[in-house]
Design an enzyme around this catalytic site. Structure first.
Site, short mmCIF file in Angstrom:
data_model
loop_
_atom_site.label_atom_id
_atom_site.label_comp_id
_atom_site.label_asym_id
_atom_site.label_seq_id
_atom_site.Cartn_x
_atom_site.Cartn_y
_atom_site.Cartn_z
N ALA A 49 0.66 -1.07 0.46
CA ALA A 49 0.41 -0.21 0.03
C ALA A 49 1.04 1.66 0.61
CB ALA A 49 -0.93 -0.16 1.23
N THR A 98 7.09 -3.11 2.75
CA THR A 98 8.44 -3.64 2.54
C THR A 98 9.45 -3.29 3.17
OG1 THR A 98 9.64 -2.91 0.66
CG2 THR A 98 8.34 -5.01 0.42
N TYR A 153 5.36 -13.89 -14.37
CA TYR A 153 4.20 -12.88 -14.17
C TYR A 153 2.80 -12.59 -14.24
CZ TYR A 153 1.44 -8.51 -12.57
OH TYR A 153 1.11 -7.91 -12.50
N ALA A 206 1.45 -16.81 -15.85
CA ALA A 206 1.29 -17.18 -15.01
C ALA A 206 0.51 -17.44 -13.76
CB ALA A 206 2.82 -18.81 -15.26
#
Length: 244
Positions: free
Chosen positions: A13, A37, A151, A153
């Site tokens: 976010a 992160t 990506y 997949a």
């Protein structure tokens, strides 16, 4: 005594679509925990949300990081009844040149990360007999895209995961849906040159790039009481780029 607002967890976010989703859900009256992160990213989320939420550090590719956040949520502000799985990564390359590490990084974050975050939050939703699980897919999950086999997949799997989950938890008042954005304003689209942008817009019937706010509005609808009879679906937000 005033009723406590529902808690929403929005992963990834700190910027882009995730930031718009967190802001929109907070505007709708939910208490939003937005993740990033880094500590700096989490602090920026908290500042942006003000009294409507807080930031938290989370690496969805790390089981211990997820467990620590879940423990923190249980203590305060409470277990989320709305989960928005937005965090994800890309490691683009043609398959012939794609390393095993780049393949695994995308699958482990975008797909296994979905499992890591969703599973520990299910029990409280089931107990409450109300929950909303919304995961971000992508238009390329249906269309494909060269140079993004990992990506694509992972995002196609997100949609399959969601359909299976919808069947498992629907009887307990919990819905599971995906939102699949198309060509949306972002750092990536801003980096395209005029020729690339024109070529892409020629493929979109509405003739324009979408906004993160439009994706956030779709997520907010699926998180609401008004969407209580919708589950196992993918809501496409792509201006007609893909029709299916």
């Amino acid at each position: 005594m005033a009723e406590q607002p529902k808690v929403a967890l929005v992963t990834g976010a700190s910027r882009g679509i995730g930031a718009r989703i967190a802001e929109r859900l907070a505007a709708d009256g939910l208490f939003v925990v937005g993740t990033a992160t880094t500590d700096a990213g989490a602090a920026a989320i908290a500042e942006r949300l003000g009294g409507g939420g807080q930031g938290a550090r989370l690496d969805i590719a790390d089981e211990q990081s997820v467990a620590a956040l879940v423990e923190r949520l249980a203590d305060s502000p409470g277990m989320p009844s709305v989960l928005v799985n937005n965090a994800g990564v890309t490691r683009d390359n043609l398959l012939l040149r794609m390393s095993a590490a780049d393949w695994q990084a995308v699958i482990d974050t975008n797909l296994t990360g979905l499992y890591r975050v969703t599973r520990p939050l299910l029990r409280s939703m089931i107990r409450a007999r109300w929950g909303r699980i919304i995961s971000l897919s992508s238009v390329v999950a249906r269309m494909g895209n060269p140079g993004q086999a990992n990506y694509v997949a992972s995002k196609a799997a997100v949609e399959g995961f969601t359909r299976a989950l919808a069947l498992e938890v629907g009887s307990r008042g919990v819905t599971a849906n995906t939102v699949a954005p198309g060509f949306i304003e972002s750092d990536m689209t801003a980096a395209l040159n005029e020729q690339q942008t024109t070529r892409m817009l020629e493929r979109i019937p509405l003739g324009r790039v979408g906004s993160g706010q439009e994706v956030a509005d779709a997520v907010a609808f699926l998180a609401s009481d008004q969407a209580g009879y919708i589950t196992g679906e993918t809501l496409h937000v792509n201006g007609g780029l893909y029709l299916g």
